[in-house]
Enzyme design. Structure first.
Site, mmCIF file in Angstrom:
data_model
loop_
_atom_site.group_PDB
_atom_site.id
_atom_site.type_symbol
_atom_site.label_atom_id
_atom_site.label_comp_id
_atom_site.label_asym_id
_atom_site.label_seq_id
_atom_site.Cartn_x
_atom_site.Cartn_y
_atom_site.Cartn_z
ATOM 1 C CB CYS A 1 -12.038 13.186 -25.117
ATOM 2 S SG CYS A 1 -10.538 12.769 -24.199
ATOM 3 C CB CYS B 1 -7.307 15.806 -26.083
ATOM 4 S SG CYS B 1 -7.502 14.061 -26.458
ATOM 5 C CG ASP C 1 -22.461 58.528 -22.922
ATOM 6 O OD1 ASP C 1 -22.348 59.332 -21.992
ATOM 7 O OD2 ASP C 1 -22.148 58.786 -24.101
ATOM 8 C CG ASP D 1 -20.829 56.952 -28.921
ATOM 9 O OD1 ASP D 1 -20.840 57.588 -27.840
ATOM 10 O OD2 ASP D 1 -21.023 57.479 -30.026
ATOM 11 C CG ASP E 1 -18.745 56.890 -23.296
ATOM 12 O OD1 ASP E 1 -19.013 57.698 -22.378
ATOM 13 O OD2 ASP E 1 -19.276 56.926 -24.414
#
Length: 743
Positions: A17, A20, A439, A637, A641
């Site tokens: 549970c 735990c 971008d 990318d 960036d």
């Protein structure tokens, strides 16, 4: 602690549970040298970091003190995922065997207990009440101490540390019913208050064990479904492969592959690892990783990705990456880490779970005492039943499963759609975004510029291109690559440049055959006092067409313009339209001049843009929007960036870009398609909605169930059934995410 740390993500056996989860986290966190502990109840795994001077056995012992087992032995295996599946199957089979065993004994217990109240049964039953109770005791004992052993064992270990969790509730509840009935059966005069023998509760204890074990079995099976996305990723790799060794083909297990091995691929084969084709050609289906349905042509020198499927041709390839270093390995690792992480929304559930079980035990004892003093001849029996009912109806499991199951399913769906989400926090943040910054190069556009126009001023076109290409050979800029590629197609000669200099965001300069060459944008020309009036109209015309135009000067004189265009991705306009429709403000970032930026923005439907942005200014533009109170997602990318990706509230990297951009981001889009940005936000919204639903039902279940039990309106056996299905219902609700459509 040493600065050198190692990260582990290992299964924990025995967690039942949410309490735990808190206990395992506490046990590891307070151990010197162990940091960044996070337990996922849904996949029953813990991730943590330890320093060089800390032994893994230290972590194992810390967990074992509380009755849990850290499965470190899987690290010795050939494949961790196989060991994990074996562990899941082993746990499921144990529960299944315990359930069957308990049902065999509980059926007669239940039938005898139910029928003994009827006169017709008394006429055919050959034993009196005293001996009947002894028969029930004999039948119930194996259920309690064999099938129910798991609950009592963990309860006892936790009791040593004065801590409680779900096992404590089950153990105390069933133990009270069994213990009372045991004393009543063996020493009836101790509790007899009249000539009648008091009622025994063997059937209550046995049925509760059966129902909770059944619930755990269903929960175990449902949990495996939440992690099916990871399993599907593992299944992308074949079990065996054919390699060439000593000029002969040899069949080996995939685990024996090494870097540099030459693998034979035939039509229909799964590709086992990343590599480069050395002989042959084919078309490869990469849709399982990239989402692109069209097969990709492959020839000698082409890169191939492990986990993809060969279609028609045959080829041999050399392995360049295996395991975690391969594309598929990185994806699996990222998804596993995401599924093991926590979302901020889980903090409330964790806080409640840490106090839940002790509070329930207190409520149960208060209820017992209250009913004991209630004026009724059967006050002890009623007090006991309501005491047991409260302990059994209370369900910390549903609270513990509400968030992680939804995150596991959500991140798994994302992986199947080429959306790799770093962690639960990123998944939650995505639905809060109100502004997206895109971008331009490689995100909105293809990222592969091509030369479209060359305009000269007193020099031959071929001569100008040859000189410019000679200088650009020293540059790594995409525009430089486009110019060199165009020059190579025309088979022009290149000289070796001298005194090469690069000016970030402006251009380059060098000496070629004794001539001083300066190449760059309009700002570069202004800084160097170059007169551009002769070609300014042509420059403006090209800029209005959305083309990036550079000025070329020789010995301080303007000699020409070269226009380069980076094609816009076919999906960009559609994706931006979806973003705006969903209420997002979209901004474009570009280093192009204002006219070029305006032309591109108009073509793709963007109203807001930042032009002439230097690479080091991207981060500042993101901060500028954040200062306006916006929740900003940055999509890019490139290496430049990365600072902006890290600064944004949510960094999204196109998977077609650089590794650095991907490492700096919160979400990686394998396909490099802006539609995936929309899909990621939709997935976040639907996952968070599911988590909120789960938490609501988990809380309302306990809020309603516990008072009903306290006031005597709930039979413990009905409570056990409800408790068992509460966890399953939460997981089932999370699994509904698999059916939703995104993008």
């Amino acid at each position: 602690m040493s600065t050198e740390t190692k990260k582990y993500n290992l299964p924990v056996e025995g967690m039942t549970c949410a309490s735990c989860v808190a206990r395992v986290e506490k046990a590891l966190s307070k151990t010197n040298g162990i940091e960044n502990v996070s337990v996922n109840f849904a996949n029953e795994k813990v991730s943590f970091e330890i320093g060089e001077n800390v032994d893994l056995d230290t972590a194992k012992k810390a967990v074992e003190k509380y009755g849990y087992k850290l499965k470190t032995e899987i690290l010795k295996g050939e494949k961790i995922e196989d060991s994990l599946n074996e562990q899941i199957d082993e746990n499921y089979n144990k529960l299944k065997n315990d359930l069957i065993f308990s049902i065999i004994f509980t059926l007669p217990i239940f039938m005898i207990s139910m029928f003994r109240e009827f006169d017709w049964f008394s006429s055919i039953w050959f034993l009196n009440d005293d001996y009947t109770n002894k028969v029930l005791l004999i039948l119930t004992t194996p259920v309690i101490f064999i099938s129910g052993k798991r609950f009592y064992k963990v309860f006892w270990l936790n009791l040593k540390h004065f801590s409680f969790e779900m096992n404590s509730l089950v153990a105390i509840g069933t133990g009270a019913a069994y213990g009372y009935s045991l004393i009543l059966t063996l020493f009836p005069n101790l509790l007899r208050v009249s000539t009648d023998l008091p009622h025994v509760y063997f059937e209550t204890a046995a049925v509760i064990i059966v129902l909770i074990t059944m619930g755990k079995l269903l929960e175990s099976r449902s949990k495996r479904k939440t992690g099916s996305a990871i399993q599907k990723l593992f299944e992308l790799k074949p079990k065996e492969v054919t390699i060439i060794t000593d000029l002969k083909e040899k069949r080996i297990k995939i685990g024996l592959l090494k870097i540099g091995d030459i693998v034979v691929i035939k039509p229909g084969d799964k590709i086992p690892a990343d590599g480069i084709i050395r002989t042959g050609m084919s078309v490869v289906d990469e849709s399982m990783l990239t989402g692109e349905s069209a097969p990709v042509e492959k020839k000698i020198g082409s890169k191939i990705i492990g986990g993809t499927m060969n279609k028609n041709g045959s080829f041999n390839f050399e392995i360049t990456a295996l395991g975690d270093n391969s594309v598929l390995g990185q994806i699996i690792k990222l998804v596993q880490e995401a599924q093991g992480s926590k979302a901020p929304i889980q903090k409330l559930a964790d806080k409640v779970s840490s106090l839940f079980v002790p509070l329930v035990i207190i409520i149960a004892f208060v209820t017992f005492i209250g009913w004991m003093f209630y004026a009724d001849a059967n006050n002890f029996n009623i007090a006991l039943i309501n005491f047991v009912a409260i302990l059994i109806i209370a369900c910390p499991c549903a609270l513990g499963l509400a968030t992680p199951t939804a995150i596991m399913v959500g991140t798994g769906i994302g992986a199947q759609h080429g959306i790799l989400i770093k962690n639960g926090e990123s998944l939650e943040m995505a639905h809060k975004i109100d502004t997206i910054v895109l971008d331009k190069t490689g995100t909105i556009t293809v990222g592969i510029p091509t030369v479209t126009d060359i305009i000269t001023n007193g020099i031959h076109e071929r001569e100008l291109l040859s000189i410019v290409a000679s200088v650009e050979r020293k540059s790594e800029h995409p525009i430089a690559a486009a110019i060199i590629d165009h020059s190579n197609k025309l088979k022009l000669d290149h000289a070796e440049p001298e005194e090469f200099k690069s000016f970030t965001g402006l251009g380059v300069s060098a000496a070629v055959n004794g001539k001083k060459v300066l190449i760059g944008n309009i700002n570069q020309m202004k800084q160097n006092n170059i007169n551009v009036n002769e070609l300014f109209l042509e420059y403006e015309n090209l800029s209005e067409q959305g083309k990036t135009t550079i000025f070329c000067t020789i010995n301080g004189q303007l000699k020409g313009l070269i226009a380069v265009e980076d094609p816009i991705k076919s999906t960009s306009s559609e994706a931006i339209k979806k973003m705006k429709k969903s209420g997002l403000d979209v901004f474009m970032l570009t280093g192009d001049n204002s006219k070029t930026a305006e032309a591109i923005a108009k073509r793709i439907g963007i109203d807001n843009y930042f032009a002439e942005v230097m690479p080091d200014q991207k981060m500042e533009k993101v901060k500028e929007l954040q200062r306006q109170g916006r929740k900003v997602a940055m999509v890019g990318d490139g290496i430049n960036d990365s600072p902006a990706l890290m600064t944004a509230d949510l960094g999204i990297a196109m998977g077609t870009g650089t590794d650095i951009a991907m490492e700096s981001s919160d979400i990686t889009l394998i396909k490099g398609d802006l539609n995936s940005v929309v899909a990621a936000i939709e997935l976040s919204e639907k996952t968070i909605r599911t988590i909120k639903q789960n938490l609501f039902w988990a809380f309302i279940y306990n809020i309603i169930g516990i008072p009903l039990a306290a006031f005597g309106f709930l039979n413990p056996m009905i409570g056990a059934l409800a408790m068992s299905f509460s966890s399953v219902s939460v997981i089932t609700n999370s699994l509904r995410l698999k059916k939703v459509k995104i993008g």
